[in-house]
Structures are given as C-alpha cells and as structure tokens.
Design a protein around this motif. Structure first.
Motif, PDB file in Angstrom:
ATOM      1  N   THR A  30      35.443 -17.673 -19.070  1.00  0.00           N
ATOM      2  CA  THR A  30      34.267 -18.166 -19.804  1.00  0.00           C
ATOM      3  C   THR A  30      33.557 -16.981 -20.439  1.00  0.00           C
ATOM      4  O   THR A  30      33.675 -15.842 -19.973  1.00  0.00           O
ATOM      5  CB  THR A  30      33.268 -18.895 -18.871  1.00  0.00           C
ATOM      6  N   GLU A  31      32.808 -17.249 -21.487  1.00  0.00           N
ATOM      7  CA  GLU A  31      32.064 -16.195 -22.166  1.00  0.00           C
ATOM      8  C   GLU A  31      31.006 -15.588 -21.238  1.00  0.00           C
ATOM      9  O   GLU A  31      30.744 -14.391 -21.289  1.00  0.00           O
ATOM     10  CB  GLU A  31      31.414 -16.723 -23.445  1.00  0.00           C
ATOM     11  N   LYS A  32      30.396 -16.412 -20.377  1.00  0.00           N
ATOM     12  CA  LYS A  32      29.375 -15.887 -19.461  1.00  0.00           C
ATOM     13  C   LYS A  32      29.973 -14.862 -18.495  1.00  0.00           C
ATOM     14  O   LYS A  32      29.371 -13.821 -18.235  1.00  0.00           O
ATOM     15  CB  LYS A  32      28.710 -17.018 -18.684  1.00  0.00           C
ATOM     16  N   ARG A  33      31.135 -15.176 -17.959  1.00  0.00           N
ATOM     17  CA  ARG A  33      31.789 -14.227 -17.058  1.00  0.00           C
ATOM     18  C   ARG A  33      32.119 -12.926 -17.787  1.00  0.00           C
ATOM     19  O   ARG A  33      31.878 -11.834 -17.282  1.00  0.00           O
ATOM     20  CB  ARG A  33      33.079 -14.819 -16.493  1.00  0.00           C
ATOM     21  N   ALA A  34      32.685 -13.057 -18.968  1.00  0.00           N
ATOM     22  CA  ALA A  34      33.067 -11.872 -19.739  1.00  0.00           C
ATOM     23  C   ALA A  34      31.839 -11.048 -20.124  1.00  0.00           C
ATOM     24  O   ALA A  34      31.872  -9.814 -20.085  1.00  0.00           O
ATOM     25  CB  ALA A  34      33.845 -12.290 -20.988  1.00  0.00           C
ATOM     26  N   GLU A  35      30.751 -11.706 -20.464  1.00  0.00           N
ATOM     27  CA  GLU A  35      29.520 -10.990 -20.812  1.00  0.00           C
ATOM     28  C   GLU A  35      28.986 -10.213 -19.613  1.00  0.00           C
ATOM     29  O   GLU A  35      28.532  -9.072 -19.747  1.00  0.00           O
ATOM     30  CB  GLU A  35      28.469 -11.962 -21.336  1.00  0.00           C
ATOM     31  N   ALA A  36      29.042 -10.803 -18.428  1.00  0.00           N
ATOM     32  CA  ALA A  36      28.591 -10.104 -17.219  1.00  0.00           C
ATOM     33  C   ALA A  36      29.427  -8.849 -16.981  1.00  0.00           C
ATOM     34  O   ALA A  36      28.896  -7.804 -16.593  1.00  0.00           O
ATOM     35  CB  ALA A  36      28.658 -11.037 -16.011  1.00  0.00           C
ATOM     36  N   VAL A  37      30.723  -8.930 -17.236  1.00  0.00           N
ATOM     37  CA  VAL A  37      31.600  -7.767 -17.095  1.00  0.00           C
ATOM     38  C   VAL A  37      31.190  -6.676 -18.076  1.00  0.00           C
ATOM     39  O   VAL A  37      31.085  -5.501 -17.717  1.00  0.00           O
ATOM     40  CB  VAL A  37      33.077  -8.175 -17.302  1.00  0.00           C
ATOM     41  N   ALA A  38      30.934  -7.040 -19.327  1.00  0.00           N
ATOM     42  CA  ALA A  38      30.537  -6.041 -20.330  1.00  0.00           C
ATOM     43  C   ALA A  38      29.219  -5.378 -19.947  1.00  0.00           C
ATOM     44  O   ALA A  38      29.060  -4.162 -20.110  1.00  0.00           O
ATOM     45  CB  ALA A  38      30.433  -6.686 -21.708  1.00  0.00           C
ATOM     46  N   ILE A  39      28.288  -6.149 -19.420  1.00  0.00           N
ATOM     47  CA  ILE A  39      27.005  -5.579 -18.995  1.00  0.00           C
ATOM     48  C   ILE A  39      27.214  -4.559 -17.878  1.00  0.00           C
ATOM     49  O   ILE A  39      26.700  -3.446 -17.924  1.00  0.00           O
ATOM     50  CB  ILE A  39      26.035  -6.691 -18.539  1.00  0.00           C
ATOM     51  N   LEU A  40      27.993  -4.946 -16.871  1.00  0.00           N
ATOM     52  CA  LEU A  40      28.156  -4.087 -15.695  1.00  0.00           C
ATOM     53  C   LEU A  40      29.105  -2.911 -15.891  1.00  0.00           C
ATOM     54  O   LEU A  40      28.889  -1.844 -15.326  1.00  0.00           O
ATOM     55  CB  LEU A  40      28.646  -4.912 -14.511  1.00  0.00           C
ATOM     56  N   TYR A  41      30.156  -3.115 -16.637  1.00  0.00           N
ATOM     57  CA  TYR A  41      31.199  -2.099 -16.682  1.00  0.00           C
ATOM     58  C   TYR A  41      31.318  -1.399 -18.027  1.00  0.00           C
ATOM     59  O   TYR A  41      32.256  -0.650 -18.256  1.00  0.00           O
ATOM     60  CB  TYR A  41      32.539  -2.707 -16.265  1.00  0.00           C
ATOM     61  N   ASN A  42      30.336  -1.604 -18.905  1.00  0.00           N
ATOM     62  CA  ASN A  42      30.359  -0.935 -20.197  1.00  0.00           C
ATOM     63  C   ASN A  42      28.976  -0.433 -20.620  1.00  0.00           C
ATOM     64  O   ASN A  42      28.835   0.685 -21.086  1.00  0.00           O
ATOM     65  CB  ASN A  42      30.910  -1.895 -21.265  1.00  0.00           C
ATOM     66  N   ASP A  43      27.969  -1.260 -20.469  1.00  0.00           N
ATOM     67  CA  ASP A  43      26.673  -0.970 -21.078  1.00  0.00           C
ATOM     68  C   ASP A  43      25.987   0.287 -20.547  1.00  0.00           C
ATOM     69  O   ASP A  43      25.313   0.979 -21.303  1.00  0.00           O
ATOM     70  CB  ASP A  43      25.737  -2.174 -20.951  1.00  0.00           C
ATOM     71  N   TYR A  44      26.150   0.596 -19.267  1.00  0.00           N
ATOM     72  CA  TYR A  44      25.528   1.823 -18.763  1.00  0.00           C
ATOM     73  C   TYR A  44      25.984   3.017 -19.596  1.00  0.00           C
ATOM     74  O   TYR A  44      25.188   3.848 -20.024  1.00  0.00           O
ATOM     75  CB  TYR A  44      25.866   2.070 -17.283  1.00  0.00           C
ATOM     76  N   PHE A  45      27.265   3.129 -19.795  1.00  0.00           N
ATOM     77  CA  PHE A  45      27.858   4.303 -20.432  1.00  0.00           C
ATOM     78  C   PHE A  45      27.393   4.462 -21.877  1.00  0.00           C
ATOM     79  O   PHE A  45      27.045   5.563 -22.301  1.00  0.00           O
ATOM     80  CB  PHE A  45      29.379   4.221 -20.350  1.00  0.00           C
TER      81      PHE A  45
END
Length: 194
Positions: A30-45
């Motif tokens: 789902t898009e919600k799951r994928a968005e949560a992944v992008a927030i946690l594993y990409n956005d910090y960097f």
C-alpha cells in the motif's frame, strides 16, 4: 551507462521513490506502508546529512540508486526516534514495531565511537552492474577524508543477497544476531583513484 555523483537537493523525491520501490515486498503493498518506509529510511539522510549521500545516475542524470549515510550516529538516533518515527506512525501505525526492534539492535551494538549508519538501494534495472561497489567506494573514501574510520552494516539478513554482497566487498562479520541477522564491519579507506 551509469555514473556516481554527489547528491543534489533536486534528487530528494527520486530517492524517496527508490526507497519505496526497493522496500520489502510487504511494505510495497500500500502507498501508506511505502510512505512510512520513505520517512524512516530515507528522510533523515536527505534532511540532516545530505553531504553523506552518493547517487548512481543514468545518462539523463536521473538517480537509479544511492548510498545514504549518517556519520553523526547520536543525532541519527535522536532525530529518527523523536521526529521521523512519530511522522511514520501517523501514516502507518504498525511501522512502530519494526522500527523499535531495529533501533534496539542498533543501540545495543558496541562499535567504535565514530560509527556510521547507512543504507544502499538500487532499482532492479541498475543492479548487478557494479554500482553497489562504486557507491560504497565513494562513501568509504568520503568518510576516510572526514575522519571516520569504520563502517558497519547492522541487522543484515544472513540469507539475503545483500549479506553476500557485503562479504564479497570485504565486510567481516562482527556479530551474529538473533533471527538470522548479522552486523558486519569494514574500515574506511583512501580512494587511490582520486
């Protein structure tokens, strides 16, 4: 043809796309799951340490993969737990359970003080072309120039292709963890080619 370059702010959305496309299959449902992944594993960097990002790009200068890295480990843990995790949980609440386990693993591992945390992801069409090696070479040389001597890949599934990739690259197993996972480490190095 592909080449490696430093990250530019205009790459941000493309890196988020790659994070979503390369996430575990269950997180792409789902898009919600994928968005949560992008927030946690990409956005910090991209928000806090863009200087530690290298991208593999195609002939159109469009990123097809990346290595993203935090060389400020304490800041990474603090910002992830206190800013990004709450955002991700609002989007997809079950992500909290996965992330809590990961953070406990990362915090519990005794590694050198100047440790780094990194992710490497490549779109399927860019895999098996030497780009993973080229990205790690660029990151290792960058870290070496900045006084960071040691890299660790934490929580790697020993039965996944990434484990074999890291071992072939030269990482050594530092510790075997529960659930078939391991922590691997390697020293940074000077880039002899420039």
């Amino acid at each position: 043809m592909y080449h490696i370059r430093k990250y530019k702010p205009s790459d941000r959305e493309r890196l988020r796309y790659i994070a979503k496309e390369t996430a575990w299959k269950s997180y792409r449902k789902t898009e919600k799951r994928a968005e949560a992944v992008a927030i946690l594993y990409n956005d910090y960097f991209t928000q806090y340490e863009p200087e530690n990002i290298f991208v593999a790009v195609n002939d159109d200068d469009q990123p097809v993969g990346y290595v993203i890295c935090s060389s400020n480990y304490r800041q990474f843990v603090d910002k992830t737990e206190n800013e990004l995790l709450p955002k991700a949980v609002k989007v997809y609440p079950p992500i909290r359970l996965v992330h809590i386990g990961l953070m406990q693993t990362l915090k519990g591992i005794k590694l050198p003080e100047r440790r780094v945390h990194f992710h490497i992801n490549l779109l399927p069409e860019a895999q098996r072309q030497g780009l993973g090696t080229a990205l790690l070479d660029a990151l290792r040389a960058h870290l070496y120039r900045n006084g960071v001597a040691y890299m660790a890949a934490c929580g790697v599934n020993r039965y996944a292709g990434s484990y074999q990739f890291y071992k072939k690259y030269g990482f050594v197993t530092y510790r075997n963890l529960m659930g078939g996972r391991a922590t691997l480490g390697i020293m940074s190095k000077e880039n002899k080619n420039g």
